[in-house]
Design a protein around this motif. Sequence first.
Motif, PDB file in Angstrom:
ATOM      1  N   MET A 191       1.194  11.461   2.314  1.00 58.90           N
ATOM      2  CA  MET A 191       0.603  12.750   2.621  1.00 58.90           C
ATOM      3  C   MET A 191       1.494  13.440   3.651  1.00 58.90           C
ATOM      4  SD  MET A 191      -3.327  13.675   3.244  1.00 58.90           S
ATOM      5  CE  MET A 191      -3.865  15.329   3.624  1.00 58.90           C
ATOM      6  N   MET A 192       1.807  14.686   3.387  1.00 59.61           N
ATOM      7  CA  MET A 192       2.715  15.417   4.285  1.00 59.61           C
ATOM      8  C   MET A 192       2.006  16.652   4.807  1.00 59.61           C
ATOM      9  SD  MET A 192       5.591  15.609   1.364  1.00 59.61           S
ATOM     10  CE  MET A 192       5.659  14.242   0.217  1.00 59.61           C
ATOM     11  N   PRO A 208      -1.947  15.620  13.338  1.00 57.53           N
ATOM     12  CA  PRO A 208      -2.669  16.073  12.144  1.00 57.53           C
ATOM     13  C   PRO A 208      -4.063  15.442  12.097  1.00 57.53           C
ATOM     14  CG  PRO A 208      -1.041  14.409  11.578  1.00 57.53           C
ATOM     15  CD  PRO A 208      -0.836  14.725  13.021  1.00 57.53           C
ATOM     16  N   PRO A 209      -4.980  16.043  11.377  1.00 56.89           N
ATOM     17  CA  PRO A 209      -6.345  15.504  11.325  1.00 56.89           C
ATOM     18  C   PRO A 209      -6.336  14.064  10.818  1.00 56.89           C
ATOM     19  CG  PRO A 209      -6.008  17.203   9.651  1.00 56.89           C
ATOM     20  CD  PRO A 209      -4.848  17.248  10.573  1.00 56.89           C
ATOM     21  N   SER A 210      -7.167  13.232  11.440  1.00 60.98           N
ATOM     22  CA  SER A 210      -7.194  11.846  10.995  1.00 60.98           C
ATOM     23  C   SER A 210      -8.568  11.429  10.481  1.00 60.98           C
ATOM     24  CB  SER A 210      -6.750  10.910  12.117  1.00 60.98           C
ATOM     25  OG  SER A 210      -7.697  10.945  13.161  1.00 60.98           O
ATOM     26  N   MET A 335       1.462  12.112   7.398  1.00 63.41           N
ATOM     27  CA  MET A 335       0.135  11.800   7.923  1.00 63.41           C
ATOM     28  C   MET A 335      -0.567  10.860   6.959  1.00 63.41           C
ATOM     29  SD  MET A 335      -1.737  15.464   7.071  1.00 63.41           S
ATOM     30  CE  MET A 335      -3.440  14.994   7.297  1.00 63.41           C
ATOM     31  N   ARG A 336      -1.711  10.335   7.360  1.00 67.29           N
ATOM     32  CA  ARG A 336      -2.500   9.517   6.457  1.00 67.29           C
ATOM     33  C   ARG A 336      -3.666  10.355   5.946  1.00 67.29           C
ATOM     34  NH1 ARG A 336      -2.843   3.905   6.721  1.00 67.29           N
ATOM     35  NH2 ARG A 336      -3.023   4.546   4.581  1.00 67.29           N
ATOM     36  N   MET A 337      -4.127  10.054   4.774  1.00 61.65           N
ATOM     37  CA  MET A 337      -5.315  10.753   4.283  1.00 61.65           C
ATOM     38  C   MET A 337      -6.448  10.532   5.281  1.00 61.65           C
ATOM     39  SD  MET A 337      -7.052  12.507   2.121  1.00 61.65           S
ATOM     40  CE  MET A 337      -6.319  12.700   0.513  1.00 61.65           C
ATOM     41  N   PRO A 344     -12.696  -1.559   6.043  1.00 61.28           N
ATOM     42  CA  PRO A 344     -11.934  -2.789   6.255  1.00 61.28           C
ATOM     43  C   PRO A 344     -10.519  -2.717   5.674  1.00 61.28           C
ATOM     44  CG  PRO A 344     -13.713  -3.125   4.659  1.00 61.28           C
ATOM     45  CD  PRO A 344     -13.812  -1.732   5.133  1.00 61.28           C
ATOM     46  N   VAL A 345     -10.292  -1.786   4.723  1.00 58.34           N
ATOM     47  CA  VAL A 345      -8.962  -1.714   4.126  1.00 58.34           C
ATOM     48  C   VAL A 345      -8.219  -0.456   4.559  1.00 58.34           C
ATOM     49  CG1 VAL A 345      -9.414  -3.162   2.124  1.00 58.34           C
ATOM     50  CG2 VAL A 345      -9.986  -0.731   2.034  1.00 58.34           C
ATOM     51  N   SER A 346      -8.673   0.137   5.699  1.00 55.11           N
ATOM     52  CA  SER A 346      -8.101   1.433   6.063  1.00 55.11           C
ATOM     53  C   SER A 346      -6.625   1.342   6.432  1.00 55.11           C
ATOM     54  CB  SER A 346      -8.874   2.031   7.233  1.00 55.11           C
ATOM     55  OG  SER A 346      -8.666   1.231   8.368  1.00 55.11           O
TER      56      SER A 346
END
Lengths: 482, 274, 291
Positions: A191-192, A208-210, A335-337, A344-346
């Motif tokens: 994600m950019m 960026p929003p997290s 960024m991450r989505m 648990p898998v974030s």
Amino acid sequence: MSKTKEVRHKIFFVLQKYFQRKEIEMKRIKKQTFFSVLIIIASFLIASCANPKPVTHVNQESSEKESVEEPITLTVWWWGEPEAPGTGKWLKDRADEYTEENPNVVFELVEQNIDTVVTAFKAAAAAKSGPDIAFLFSGGVYVMEDVWEGNIVPISDYATEEQMSTWIDTFSKTYDGKIWTMPFYMQSYLMMYNKDLFTKAGLDPENPPSTMDELLNACEILNRSGIAPMASGMRDLFQGGIYYSELGVQSLPDAYSIQRATIGEESFEDRQHAEWLEALDQMVKASCFNEDVNSLDLYSGWEVFGRGEAAMLQANDAFLPVAIENLGEENVGLMRMPSYTESPVSESMCYFSQGLGITSWSPYKEVAADFLLTLHAKENVDEFYKITSIPFANTNFDTSLIKSELQKEEFEWISERPQLCPEGLTAIQIWETGVMPASQAIFQQSLSPAEAAQLIEDVARNWRESNPPNFDNWITWAKPGE
Amino acid sequence: MKKIALSRIMKQIIMITMVVIALVPIYYVFVTMFKSPDEYLFNKWGLPLELSLENFKRLMEGETIFRWLINSLIISGFSVLISILVASMMGFAIARFDFPGKSALFVAVTSLLVLSPAVLVIPLFKSMVKLGLINTYYSAIIIYTGIMLPISTYLLTNFFKSIHNDIIDAALIDGCSLFQIYYRIMIPLSMPAIVTAALTNWLYVWNEILIGLIFLQSDKMRTLMPGLSLFKGKYTTNIPLTMAGVAVAIIPTFVIYLMGQRYFVKGLTEGAVK
Amino acid sequence: MVNHSKKSINQYAGYIYLLPGLAWIFFVFAIPIIQLIGMSIRQGPVGQEILGFDNFIFTFRDPLFIKAITNNIKLLVIVPILIILSLIFSTFLYERIKGWQIYQTIIFIPVILAVAAMGIVFSQILQLKGLLNETLRVLRLNFLIQDWLGNQGLALGSVVGVIVWKELGFGTILFLARLMSVDKELYEAARIDGASGFQLMIHITIPQLIHIIEFYAVLLIVTAFSFVFDYILILTNGGPNNQTIVGEFFVYKYGFIYNRFNIASSVAIVYLLVGIVLMILRYQIVKRIDS
């Protein structure tokens, strides 16, 4: 081959003559032309029986080892140019090098298109005749179906432990303790965001929003400044799959959850499987997407970000070089989505390697394997990156070759984070007629999240109840260790 | 008189609208293919600022487009020729002879029209592997000829039926053999139907992708449309380049049509005795 | 005279003319269809356990298949649209309105272009920010602006529009060619009797063209049932939300992508049966028209 050529020349000649004559005097020679056409056709059919077959190896030789000096043609069906431009040149160079060292081995490299890379292989598999080496997408079900139907043989039978230890993403290609396709080049979902546009809208370009709340808030702020928050194209099905990969996994307890839902032990309507649809619905309702999201296809949607018209984009790494070129490296951030749940898998990330497999009908399996293993030689791995700017799926890859800081960051992520890609963990039928259309329906706002989840479960139930082939294998696959 | 003039103007308006609608997509292809991706961003629908052949150069790079073109011409030509020949013979038999099960045969053959060629691919692939014909012209020609048979047979049978018995009777009295009736009377009199069938067949074979890709796998054997379909996905974001590819795909048929247009319409009208 | 011809033609000679065609159909259609039937009653490839009609039952239970066949039926709307438009345009051309030769050349151009190529063009034109909507904006027809392919209620209609664009020329030229060989005196006599354009159409044009109209109608029905694949693949890919899926697309996806060749085979058999029913119907209708 020369005979084929000769026949072709003859046909050409006759055709040419036929048309010339026709122009000069059509009526008088009608009789002759009719016969000549008949003769052409007859000769044509006769020739077809005598014609040597150029590519297919019908003669299945049992003694593979002793015939080292026998001339061998290895047919390779490959794909990858759209994702890693330059793959074709790289592959051709490797094949030429191999031929130089083993003069009895020549290659027939056949490029497939995105539709037929699967279709043509299915036809070949049905007839158990076709290429010696074939491109197979990623892993999971895209490989397993062919494993279960005996279309490919495991590459791990031909490689040493040491060789395999450097391969990236063997997990998704493993079944029954064996690795079935050889990792080719890498792909990861990224994600950019556009720092410039963030600044313009008054958002912090370094943070960026997290979380989902932050994202929805950012959407509102960006919209107020007349900037489309996220770029997407939903007209074809693929972007929906990407959203499932990035949003859908967030609420799952573990990697096998999707397989369990596929075989009916869990339901796609269960909260942990359906929550992502609500998140997506919130994003659509908050106008987080470009106005024409429903009318663009996948790549045109990405282009909206590439043109600097949208602030964020969930895409894959193939688009990163494009974004850097268009927007400037300093303006692009990774960024991450944003997450909507404490999951648990974030920490996981979707990255995988495309694969190359050896077909079960190839008479030259060992030679094919030998060639495939040379592709993982260090200099070849580095060369692949130099040509395509896409990393090859090998840990020996010299990361100092990476010029872009962003791509370095991406590669660090890949080496640190656990891998989880939902695509390929459920039947393709469920994926393409359930998951992807459900996300389209959310974008259309024609189904509520609950109805969309029901659509997926309906498709899954339908699949389970209609005697899908290899269902037993599915169960074994979904419950490892049982 | 005023009313006639008015309706004439109305008709012209309708025709001009039709022409505009028919030509806009083609206009779009031919103006876009000269643009650079940057120019396309701000000048989507206008004329190109300069006539750059850059896109064509990139298309031709390493691709054997000319070879594909020849393959397409050979395969389309032979498929159409053989299909028309075989279908006309079959049509002649169905239209002119009495034998048991004739109408059942006609219904059976024509209902094959609704069968999607996609389902035939796997069984046919198996047959062709057995015959060792994969990657040869023969496989494609045999399949295309077969797929086109139902529509050609349907069209030609109906046309043959419409030719008057009197003509055939007269020919019989003159001592013509059956074969002479077939190729001296039926074929020439049926030119409009044959031209129509040939055209339908040509368009199908020329534009077909799936069978071409699966049965003609090597780069040397590829035909034009399947070859160009490789560009799909490769350059999707570069629309001008994609349009240059589209142009390459349509120009050959376009030229053939403009050159043969006169003969084509003539073929359709002339000889329509009925 | 009739008796004479029946006597002179050796009826069995007909088989010789049938032979090549039958051989071809045997190889290209009959062998594959036998294999398809074999697969449609099994779970996997031929040789595996026989399930009987299970695949057919699943097929008819699958809402997606029902959607597909419904869409095929909806696409039949192209038949009346194209026949009426072709009749109108061919009459205009037949009346030799000014510039008719140019019109005739242009109207046929879409027919010769590849669907695969033109589909790409139309997916650009029909975008929300595409040429069609931009034109509507310039013409101040903002209320007509739509997301032609992205809106699930409109997508199939847009596909119909593209098919009409592509196929109109063929019907027009077919009809025109037939009209040119109609005795002109028929029209002149009717005009002297004071017949209107509409009456001419009903009483002369349509009866004279009935056979070619029938051919065109069959061609269009076949298009609607089994030759829309290219349009769907490029314009909508079956979406949005599966709303534009059609039989041929279903068969392709299930057969090649979803690894469900047995289901695909049973769908193919269902479509073949539909084809047989349609052709029997056609046979009866033609019989009635002729008598």
